[in-house]
Design a protein around this motif. Structure first.
Motif, PDB file in Angstrom:
ATOM      1  N   GLU A 422      24.892 -65.241  35.120  1.00 53.72           N
ATOM      2  CA  GLU A 422      24.973 -64.949  33.687  1.00 53.72           C
ATOM      3  C   GLU A 422      24.260 -63.644  33.344  1.00 53.72           C
ATOM      4  N   LYS A 423      23.123 -63.377  33.998  1.00 51.67           N
ATOM      5  CA  LYS A 423      22.399 -62.124  33.761  1.00 51.67           C
ATOM      6  C   LYS A 423      23.228 -60.925  34.211  1.00 51.67           C
ATOM      7  N   VAL A 424      23.896 -61.066  35.364  1.00 57.87           N
ATOM      8  CA  VAL A 424      24.745 -59.982  35.864  1.00 57.87           C
ATOM      9  C   VAL A 424      25.899 -59.725  34.903  1.00 57.87           C
ATOM     10  N   GLU A 425      26.488 -60.785  34.380  1.00 58.16           N
ATOM     11  CA  GLU A 425      27.601 -60.623  33.437  1.00 58.16           C
ATOM     12  C   GLU A 425      27.160 -59.868  32.186  1.00 58.16           C
ATOM     13  N   ILE A 426      25.942 -60.128  31.721  1.00 54.55           N
ATOM     14  CA  ILE A 426      25.416 -59.414  30.552  1.00 54.55           C
ATOM     15  C   ILE A 426      25.276 -57.923  30.856  1.00 54.55           C
ATOM     16  N   CYS A 427      24.845 -57.599  32.075  1.00 54.13           N
ATOM     17  CA  CYS A 427      24.652 -56.191  32.456  1.00 54.13           C
ATOM     18  C   CYS A 427      25.954 -55.401  32.469  1.00 54.13           C
ATOM     19  N   THR A 428      27.073 -56.062  32.740  1.00 57.43           N
ATOM     20  CA  THR A 428      28.353 -55.356  32.849  1.00 57.43           C
ATOM     21  C   THR A 428      29.120 -55.299  31.530  1.00 57.43           C
ATOM     22  N   ARG A 429      28.651 -56.013  30.519  1.00 54.70           N
ATOM     23  CA  ARG A 429      29.315 -55.969  29.217  1.00 54.70           C
ATOM     24  C   ARG A 429      28.979 -54.675  28.476  1.00 54.70           C
ATOM     25  N   ASP A 430      29.706 -54.431  27.384  1.00 51.14           N
ATOM     26  CA  ASP A 430      29.371 -53.301  26.515  1.00 51.14           C
ATOM     27  C   ASP A 430      27.918 -53.419  26.080  1.00 51.14           C
ATOM     28  N   GLY A 431      27.173 -52.344  26.260  1.00 48.02           N
ATOM     29  CA  GLY A 431      25.766 -52.360  25.899  1.00 48.02           C
ATOM     30  C   GLY A 431      24.847 -52.849  26.990  1.00 48.02           C
ATOM     31  N   GLY A 432      25.395 -53.382  28.083  1.00 46.94           N
ATOM     32  CA  GLY A 432      24.590 -53.832  29.210  1.00 46.94           C
ATOM     33  C   GLY A 432      24.130 -52.651  30.050  1.00 46.94           C
ATOM     34  N   SER A 433      23.157 -52.882  30.926  1.00 47.70           N
ATOM     35  CA  SER A 433      22.551 -51.773  31.675  1.00 47.70           C
ATOM     36  C   SER A 433      23.546 -51.084  32.599  1.00 47.70           C
ATOM     37  N   SER A 434      24.384 -51.845  33.301  1.00 47.29           N
ATOM     38  CA  SER A 434      25.368 -51.225  34.199  1.00 47.29           C
ATOM     39  C   SER A 434      26.417 -50.455  33.411  1.00 47.29           C
ATOM     40  N   ASN A 435      26.843 -51.024  32.293  1.00 42.89           N
ATOM     41  CA  ASN A 435      27.828 -50.361  31.443  1.00 42.89           C
ATOM     42  C   ASN A 435      27.266 -49.062  30.875  1.00 42.89           C
ATOM     43  N   ASN A 436      26.017 -49.098  30.458  1.00 42.65           N
ATOM     44  CA  ASN A 436      25.378 -47.886  29.924  1.00 42.65           C
ATOM     45  C   ASN A 436      25.236 -46.812  31.002  1.00 42.65           C
ATOM     46  N   SER A 437      24.855 -47.240  32.224  1.00 43.92           N
ATOM     47  CA  SER A 437      24.725 -46.287  33.330  1.00 43.92           C
ATOM     48  C   SER A 437      26.064 -45.643  33.658  1.00 43.92           C
ATOM     49  N   LEU A 438      27.137 -46.445  33.637  1.00 47.23           N
ATOM     50  CA  LEU A 438      28.467 -45.908  33.912  1.00 47.23           C
ATOM     51  C   LEU A 438      28.861 -44.879  32.861  1.00 47.23           C
ATOM     52  N   ASN A 439      28.602 -45.164  31.593  1.00 51.59           N
ATOM     53  CA  ASN A 439      28.945 -44.218  30.531  1.00 51.59           C
ATOM     54  C   ASN A 439      28.181 -42.907  30.692  1.00 51.59           C
ATOM     55  N   LYS A 440      26.910 -42.991  31.097  1.00 50.02           N
ATOM     56  CA  LYS A 440      26.108 -41.782  31.319  1.00 50.02           C
ATOM     57  C   LYS A 440      26.641 -40.988  32.520  1.00 50.02           C
ATOM     58  N   LEU A 441      27.053 -41.718  33.568  1.00 51.76           N
ATOM     59  CA  LEU A 441      27.623 -41.054  34.738  1.00 51.76           C
ATOM     60  C   LEU A 441      28.894 -40.289  34.369  1.00 51.76           C
ATOM     61  N   ILE A 442      29.772 -40.921  33.612  1.00 51.96           N
ATOM     62  CA  ILE A 442      31.015 -40.278  33.216  1.00 51.96           C
ATOM     63  C   ILE A 442      30.734 -39.044  32.360  1.00 51.96           C
ATOM     64  N   LYS A 443      29.740 -39.159  31.505  1.00 55.23           N
ATOM     65  CA  LYS A 443      29.389 -38.024  30.640  1.00 55.23           C
ATOM     66  C   LYS A 443      28.905 -36.846  31.480  1.00 55.23           C
ATOM     67  N   ILE A 444      28.118 -37.133  32.529  1.00 52.01           N
ATOM     68  CA  ILE A 444      27.631 -36.049  33.395  1.00 52.01           C
ATOM     69  C   ILE A 444      28.793 -35.395  34.150  1.00 52.01           C
ATOM     70  N   ILE A 445      29.704 -36.209  34.686  1.00 54.88           N
ATOM     71  CA  ILE A 445      30.848 -35.648  35.415  1.00 54.88           C
ATOM     72  C   ILE A 445      31.695 -34.772  34.486  1.00 54.88           C
ATOM     73  N   MET A 446      31.878 -35.213  33.251  1.00 47.97           N
ATOM     74  CA  MET A 446      32.665 -34.439  32.294  1.00 47.97           C
ATOM     75  C   MET A 446      31.994 -33.113  31.946  1.00 47.97           C
ATOM     76  N   SER A 447      30.681 -33.064  32.106  1.00 50.39           N
ATOM     77  CA  SER A 447      29.942 -31.851  31.712  1.00 50.39           C
ATOM     78  C   SER A 447      29.958 -30.778  32.791  1.00 50.39           C
ATOM     79  N   PHE A 448      30.359 -31.126  34.007  1.00 48.93           N
ATOM     80  CA  PHE A 448      30.339 -30.145  35.109  1.00 48.93           C
ATOM     81  C   PHE A 448      31.348 -29.019  34.860  1.00 48.93           C
TER      82      PHE A 448
END
Length: 448
Positions: A422-448
Motif C-alpha cells: 500500500e505504501k508503494v502504491e501511494i508513492c506511484t500515484r499523482d503527488g507520490g514520491s516516485s511520481n514527483n521524481s519522474l516529473n522532475k526527471l522529464i523536466k530535466i530531459i526537456m531542458s537539455f
C-alpha cells in the motif's frame, strides 16, 4: 509531454547486457515514450532485446565479440565490452546527429552504469548523459564499502565471509557484501561504474518509502547531481515483455485451479546455476512441504543436464500430485495471481520489487552479487521474508515453506507485505514520491 509543438525529442538508451538490466531500461523507455519522447535503444548483440516486443522503439546493435562471455567470465566480458564499443557507439551517434531533423534531436543518453563507455562518448559529442542504476540503493552503499575496504588495504581480509556486521551498514554482514567473479576485476568494474563523470543525474529503480535512508546517503556522496528514485518502473511502464526467454503461460491455467494464497512460487532467476543434488533436494523439499508449488527450472541451469530429466521417478510422481514445473514463467502475472501466497527467490532486485508490489512474502535464497544485500533487507529491515542460509537441503526447504505458508510467522509477514504494498502504491500515484521524481526527471530531459 512534448516540446515546441510537434517536436519530439529523442532519448538514446544503453542497457546492460543481462536480463536484470535490460528489463528496467526498457521499462524506462516505455515510460519516457508515453511522455512524448522518441526512443532509440543501442545494445550489445549478446542477449539482444527483441525489437518486435517494442515496435515503437528503434534498435541499434553494437558489435561485442568477446571470448570472455563464452567462458562465463561475466566481469571480464563487461570490461571488454566497454573497451570494444566506445568508438563504434560514438560513430553511430555522430551519424544519427548528422541525419537528425530539426524536430527529432537527441536530448540525452541514458546508460546503464555497467555501460560506462556511453558517458565518455556523450562527453566527446557534447551530449548530456544520465546514469541508470538498476540495483537497490542499499546495494550501491555495499559496493562503496567494498571499494573503501580496498583503499584501506583490507581486501583480501580474513573476515570476508564472516557473520560480523559491516560498520554503519546494518543489517549487512561481511558475507552479504556483493562479490562477483574475480575480485580484482570486479573492484575495477565497480570503480568505473561508480564514477558518473560528467553525467547530469542518476536514476534508481527504487522507492523512497523502501530506501529513504540509503538514498539520502547516496545523495550526500553525489551532491553535485540530482538523484531520481522513480521505481517500481514495472508498475509505471506499459505491460510489454522484455523477457529474453519464452514464457510458459500455461502455468496460469494451473494457478486458476489452486486455492487462495496456497501456492509457493519458486524461481532462482535468469543467471543462477545449481547442481543435480541441489535440484533433487529442492524438489523433495517442495514436495514434502505438502503445499502446491509452481517451480521454474531454467533450461541449462542444472550443471550436467539439459533440464529435469535427471529427477528420480518417485520425485516426478510426487511433484505431479501438487506441483507444476515450467522452463520460464510470466513472473509479474504469477505474483499478481490470487493463488500465490509466497515466493522462494534468489532476491534479484527486479524480483524483489515485483514481490513487494504484490504483497507476497519471500523465502530468500541469494546466489551471488547484490542478492545477499536484498535478502537481508527483505528479512531484517522490511521483515517480509526469511532467509535460507544453509545449502539447499530438503528438510530446510520444507521447514521454510511451512513457516512462510502455514505458520503464524508467515501470516505476520503477509500482513507487513500488504502494508508495504500500500505504501508503494501511494508513492506511484499523482503527488507520490516516485511520481514527483519522474516529473522532475522529464523536466530535466526537456531542458537539455
Amino acid at each position: 509531454m512534448e516540446k515546441e509543438g510537434k517536436r519530439r525529442l529523442r532519448v538514446v538508451l544503453v542497457p546492460g547486457p543481462f536480463q536484470g538490466h535490460i528489463t528496467p531500461m526498457l521499462q524506462l523507455g516505455s515510460i519516457l515514450h508515453s511522455n512524448g519522447f522518441s526512443i532509440t535503444v543501442v545494445h550489445a548483440q549478446y542477449n539482444s532485446p527483441e525489437p518486435s516486443s517494442h515496435p515503437e522503439f528503434s534498435f541499434l546493435p553494437l558489435p561485442d565479440t568477446s571470448s570472455a562471455v563464452l567462458t562465463g567470465e561475466l566481469i571480464a566480458f563487461v570490461l571488454q565490452l566497454n573497451t570494444n564499443c566506445k568508438a563504434r557507439f560514438q560513430e553511430c551517434l555522430a551519424e544519427e546527429m548528422r541525419q537528425q531533423g530539426p524536430d527529432d534531436g537527441i536530448a540525452c543518453i541514458i546508460h546503464d552504469e555497467l555501460m560506462y563507455f556511453s558517458e565518455a562518448a556523450a562527453k566527446d559529442l557534447t551530449l548530456p548523459s544520465i546514469v541508470l542504476r538498476t540495483n537497490s540503493a542499499a546495494n550501491f552503499l555495499a559496493r562503496h564499502a567494498l571499494l573503501q575496504l580496498k583503499e584501506e588495504d583490507h581486501i583480501p581480509f580474513p573476515e570476508f565471509r564472516s557473520q560480523d556486521p559491516v560498520p554503519e551498514l546494518y543489517p549487512l554482514r561481511f558475507k552479504d557484501l556483493p562479490i562477483l567473479g574475480n575480485l580484482d576485476k570486479y573492484l575495477q568494474l565497480l570503480s568505473k561504474a561508480s564514477n558518473i563523470g560528467t553525467s547530469s543525474a542518476i536514476i534508481y529503480n527504487t522507492i523512497d518509502c523502501l530506501e529513504n535512508s540509503s538514498l539520502g546517503k547516496i545523495q550526500q556522496q553525489y551532491h553535485q547531481v540530482p538523484i531520481f528514485p522513480i521505481g517500481p518502473m514495472h508498475r509505471i511502464a506499459s505491460a510489454s515483455s522484455s523477457s529474453l526467454l519464452k514464457e510458459d503461460t500455461g502455468c496460469m491455467v494451473w494457478l486458476d485451479k489452486q486455492s487462495y494464497n496456497s501456492v509457493i512460487y519458486v524461481s532462482l532467476g535468469s543467471l543462477a546455476f545449481m547442481d543435480v543434488k541441489e535440484l533433487v533436494e529442492m524438489g523433495w523439499g517442495l514436495a514434502n512441504s505438502q503445499q502446491p508449488f509452481l517451480w521454474v527450472v531454467r533450461p541449462g541451469s542444472i550443471r550436467g543436464t539439459e533440464w529435469i530429466e535427471i529427477l528420480p521417478k518417485s520425485l516426478k510422481e510426487n511433484i505431479r500430485m501438487r506441483g507444476y514445473i515450467v522452463k520460464w514463467a510470466p513472473q509479474k502475472e504469477v505474483l499478481a495471481h490470487s493463488a500465490v501466497g509466497g515466493f522462494l527467490s534468489h532476491c534479484g532486485w527486479n524480483s524483489t520489487l515485483e514481490s513487494i508490489c504484490e504483497g507476497i512474502p519471500m523465502i530468500c535464497k541469494p546466489c551471488f552479487g547484490d542478492q545477499g544485500v536484498n535478502a537481508r533487507y527483505v528479512s531484517h529491515i522490511w521483515r517480509i521474508g526469511l532467509e535460507l542460509e544453509s545449502n539447499l537441503e530438503r528438510s530446510e526447504i520444507e521447514r521454510a515453506v511451512r513457516r512462510l505458508m502455514v505458520d503464524e510467522e508467515g501470516k505476520e509477514m503477509r500482513k507487513r507485505g500488504k502494508n508495504l504494498k500500500e505504501k508503494v502504491e501511494i508513492c506511484t500515484r499523482d503527488g507520490g514520491s516516485s511520481n514527483n521524481s519522474l516529473n522532475k526527471l522529464i523536466k530535466i530531459i526537456m531542458s537539455f
